[in-house]
Design an enzyme around this catalytic site. Structure first.
Site, PDB file in Angstrom:
ATOM      1  N   GLU A 172       0.705  -1.139   0.013  1.00 14.17           N
ATOM      2  CA  GLU A 172       0.012   0.013   0.087  1.00 14.17           C
ATOM      3  C   GLU A 172       0.628   1.268   0.053  1.00 14.17           C
ATOM      4  O   GLU A 172       0.602   2.094   0.728  1.00 14.17           O
ATOM      5  CB  GLU A 172      -0.993   0.084   1.385  1.00 14.17           C
ATOM      6  CG  GLU A 172      -1.823  -1.431   1.160  1.00 14.17           C
ATOM      7  CD  GLU A 172      -2.880  -1.207   2.387  1.00 14.17           C
ATOM      8  OE1 GLU A 172      -2.619  -0.704   3.246  1.00 14.17           O
ATOM      9  OE2 GLU A 172      -3.535  -2.181   2.395  1.00 14.17           O
ATOM     10  N   ASN A 214       2.148  -5.109  -3.310  1.00 19.19           N
ATOM     11  CA  ASN A 214       0.708  -5.441  -2.690  1.00 19.19           C
ATOM     12  C   ASN A 214      -0.165  -4.236  -2.589  1.00 19.19           C
ATOM     13  O   ASN A 214       0.522  -3.232  -1.920  1.00 19.19           O
ATOM     14  CB  ASN A 214       0.980  -6.312  -1.674  1.00 19.19           C
ATOM     15  CG  ASN A 214      -0.165  -7.038  -1.465  1.00 19.19           C
ATOM     16  OD1 ASN A 214      -0.902  -7.674  -2.073  1.00 19.19           O
ATOM     17  ND2 ASN A 214      -0.724  -7.040  -0.118  1.00 19.19           N
ATOM     18  N   HIS A 250      -9.878  -6.779  -1.591  1.00 16.40           N
ATOM     19  CA  HIS A 250     -10.738  -6.679  -0.535  1.00 16.40           C
ATOM     20  C   HIS A 250     -11.963  -6.103  -1.258  1.00 16.40           C
ATOM     21  O   HIS A 250     -12.192  -4.726  -1.494  1.00 16.40           O
ATOM     22  CB  HIS A 250     -10.417  -5.868   0.550  1.00 16.40           C
ATOM     23  CG  HIS A 250      -9.244  -6.403   1.236  1.00 16.40           C
ATOM     24  ND1 HIS A 250      -9.769  -7.619   1.976  1.00 16.40           N
ATOM     25  CD2 HIS A 250      -7.933  -6.282   1.405  1.00 16.40           C
ATOM     26  CE1 HIS A 250      -8.637  -8.049   2.617  1.00 16.40           C
ATOM     27  NE2 HIS A 250      -7.429  -7.337   2.208  1.00 16.40           N
ATOM     28  N   GLU A 279      -5.470 -11.100  -0.859  1.00 19.12           N
ATOM     29  CA  GLU A 279      -6.206 -11.092   0.375  1.00 19.12           C
ATOM     30  C   GLU A 279      -7.906 -10.943  -0.063  1.00 19.12           C
ATOM     31  O   GLU A 279      -8.790 -10.403   0.379  1.00 19.12           O
ATOM     32  CB  GLU A 279      -5.967  -9.766   0.953  1.00 19.12           C
ATOM     33  CG  GLU A 279      -4.651  -9.568   1.444  1.00 19.12           C
ATOM     34  CD  GLU A 279      -4.054  -8.237   1.927  1.00 19.12           C
ATOM     35  OE1 GLU A 279      -4.823  -7.597   2.736  1.00 19.12           O
ATOM     36  OE2 GLU A 279      -2.648  -8.036   2.271  1.00 19.12           O
ATOM     37  N   ASP A 281     -11.643 -10.798  -0.202  1.00 25.03           N
ATOM     38  CA  ASP A 281     -12.895 -11.326   0.601  1.00 25.03           C
ATOM     39  C   ASP A 281     -14.018 -10.509  -0.187  1.00 25.03           C
ATOM     40  O   ASP A 281     -13.526  -9.664  -0.967  1.00 25.03           O
ATOM     41  CB  ASP A 281     -12.917 -11.004   1.899  1.00 25.03           C
ATOM     42  CG  ASP A 281     -12.365  -9.723   2.707  1.00 25.03           C
ATOM     43  OD1 ASP A 281     -12.084  -8.955   1.892  1.00 25.03           O
ATOM     44  OD2 ASP A 281     -11.742  -9.787   3.477  1.00 25.03           O
TER      45      ASP A 281
HETATM   46  C1  XIL Z   1      -5.985  -6.659   8.553  1.00 23.93           C
HETATM   47  C2  XIL Z   1      -6.108  -7.744   9.511  1.00 23.93           C
HETATM   48  O1  XIL Z   1      -7.019  -8.567   8.605  1.00 23.93           O
HETATM   49  C3  XIL Z   1      -6.734  -7.427  10.881  1.00 23.93           C
HETATM   50  O2  XIL Z   1      -6.479  -8.575  11.803  1.00 23.93           O
HETATM   51  C4  XIL Z   1      -5.987  -6.133  11.383  1.00 23.93           C
HETATM   52  O3  XIL Z   1      -6.467  -5.996  12.546  1.00 23.93           O
HETATM   53  C5  XIL Z   1      -5.795  -5.142  10.349  1.00 23.93           C
HETATM   54  O4  XIL Z   1      -5.252  -5.562   9.287  1.00 23.93           O
HETATM   55  N1  XIL Z   1      -4.688  -4.911   3.845  1.00 23.93           N
HETATM   56  C6  XIL Z   1      -3.636  -5.496   4.310  1.00 23.93           C
HETATM   57  C7  XIL Z   1      -4.038  -6.474   5.639  1.00 23.93           C
HETATM   58  O5  XIL Z   1      -2.359  -5.718   3.996  1.00 23.93           O
HETATM   59  O6  XIL Z   1      -2.664  -6.655   6.285  1.00 23.93           O
HETATM   60  C8  XIL Z   1      -5.084  -5.884   6.339  1.00 23.93           C
HETATM   61  O7  XIL Z   1      -5.110  -6.948   7.589  1.00 23.93           O
HETATM   62  C9  XIL Z   1      -6.291  -5.872   5.641  1.00 23.93           C
HETATM   63  C10 XIL Z   1      -5.996  -4.670   4.612  1.00 23.93           C
END
Ligand code: XIL
Length: 367
Positions: A172, A214, A250, A279, A281
């Site tokens: 990020e 990422n 996400h 990641e 979802d």
């Molecule tokens: C999130 C985790 O799922 C949580 O448990 C934590 O409290 C906050 O971070 N982008 C990312 C991840 O790269 O590391 C993040 O994970 C979600 C967004």
């Protein structure tokens, strides 16, 4: 009560799904029936999940999921060929004091992964978030800050040398407009050139690990994707050891289907990079009562499928990771008020339509 309501909804949703599938295949009872995601996946594609622990879990009324939830560990081992520590390798967790590291939880995940034939995705080395107070609030000279980052990377990457498939080296680093994020202490204090250094140090510490950029919000073209493409071109031109670009994915059903992701991944594949989904979802607005409708579950399944199809369609997309496999431990309800049900399994590990669609798509994949 929830479980039975959900079971009914799942059956309805399966029926609803038949509408969008080109061929009316039976989502549950194809030739992959009873098999796991990892067992039906193409050999060159790792199927991963985040491994729950740390972060938001520390504020929840349950013990560390990975350590204590035996049914959870069973599903984790059975279904997945890759594991991503959800928080356990982040700075605030693994490096809580300037001169103290906390390797125990990350070591346990790496050991579990080895025992179960899983790759590990290391997450993450250079990020603006989840950094320890000693780093955020310390006063350091530029030279000190640089050596703090360098030592961290050599220590953490070096510890797991040969055991990490892919590292999210830089996480990020751009905002929505494609500008470097000034919240990132290293970028703010040392300038954007520090990104290249982080890749160089990680490569020296573990020459075989694949090193990734990422981010989220790169599922559609725009300023952020353009910035990553420009950065990737620049790093490659300077012979910096960059190997891949990853979309976190996400997604929220508020913003529509990720139907341009394939094109985005292809842009990076065209540069000679590997790509990954890291990641995934798919969250939704929960109706009152908290149980998704059949239609919502069908839409969610279609989003999951679109992301998987994008990865399958791009030659060097070699890793497909979902951000947790059960709603029981999902970060979504904690971070996105009124949204939830974002993973492929219910709290009791019962499978949603999205699970079956992923499995059938993997089983039918040709590559
Ligand atoms: C999130 C985790 O799922 C949580 O448990 C934590 O409290 C906050 O971070 N982008 C990312 C991840 O790269 O590391 C993040 O994970 C979600 C967004």
């Amino acid at each position: 009560m929830l479980t039975s309501a959900r079971a009914v909804v799942a059956v309805l949703a399966t029926t609803a799904m038949l509408g969008y599938l080109a061929q009316p295949v039976q989502a549950h009872s194809g030739h992959s029936h009873g098999k796991s995601l990892r067992s039906v996946a193409p050999r060159d594609l790792r199927i991963g999940t985040a491994v729950a622990g740390g972060g938001h879990h520390l504020e929840q009324p349950y013990p560390d999921p990975f350590t204590y939830d035996r049914p959870y560990r069973k599903v984790l081992a059975k279904e997945f060929s890759s594991a991503s520590p959800e928080n356990q390798m982040k700075w605030e967790f693994i490096h809580p004091e300037r001169h103290r590291y906390n390797f125990g939880p990350a070591d346990a995940i790496v050991k579990f992964a080895r025992e179960n034939g899983q790759a590990v995705r290391g997450h993450t080395l250079l990020w603006h978030s989840q950094n320890p107070a000693w780093l955020n609030e310390g006063t350091f000279t530029k030279a000190e800050l640089r050596s703090i980052l360098k030592n961290h990377i050599f220590t953490v990457v070096g510890r797991y040398k040969g055991k990490i498939h892919q590292w999210d080296v830089a996480n990020e680093v751009f905002n929505e407009n494609g500008e470097y994020r000034q919240e990132n202490i290293f970028i703010r204090e040392l300038g954007p050139g520090i990104v290249a250094d982080a890749f160089r140090w990680a490569h020296q510490a573990d020459p075989r690990a694949q090193l990734f950029l990422n981010d989220y919000g790169v599922e559609w073209p725009g300023g952020k994707v353009d910035a990553y493409e420009a950065l990737a071109r620049q790093l490659l031109a300077e012979r910096v050891p960059l190997h891949g670009f990853a979309s976190q994915a996400h997604l929220s059903m508020r913003y529509g289907a990720p139907d341009q992701l394939r094109g985005v991944l292809q842009r990076f594949d065209d540069l000679g990079l590997k790509t990954a989904i890291t990641e995934l979802d798919v969250r939704m607005d929960l109706p009152s009562g908290g149980v998704p409708t059949a239609e919502q579950l069908a839409t969610q399944a279609s989003y999951y499928k679109t992301v998987l199809d994008a990865c399958l369609a791009v030659d060097d997309c070699n890793s497909f990771t979902i951000w947790g496999f059960t709603d029981k431990y999902s970060w979504v309800p904690v971070f996105f008020p009124a949204e939830g049900a974002a993973t492929v399994m219910w709290d009791d590990f019962g499978k949603k339509p999205a699970y079956y669609v992923l499995r059938d798509t993997l089983a039918g994949a040709r590559r």
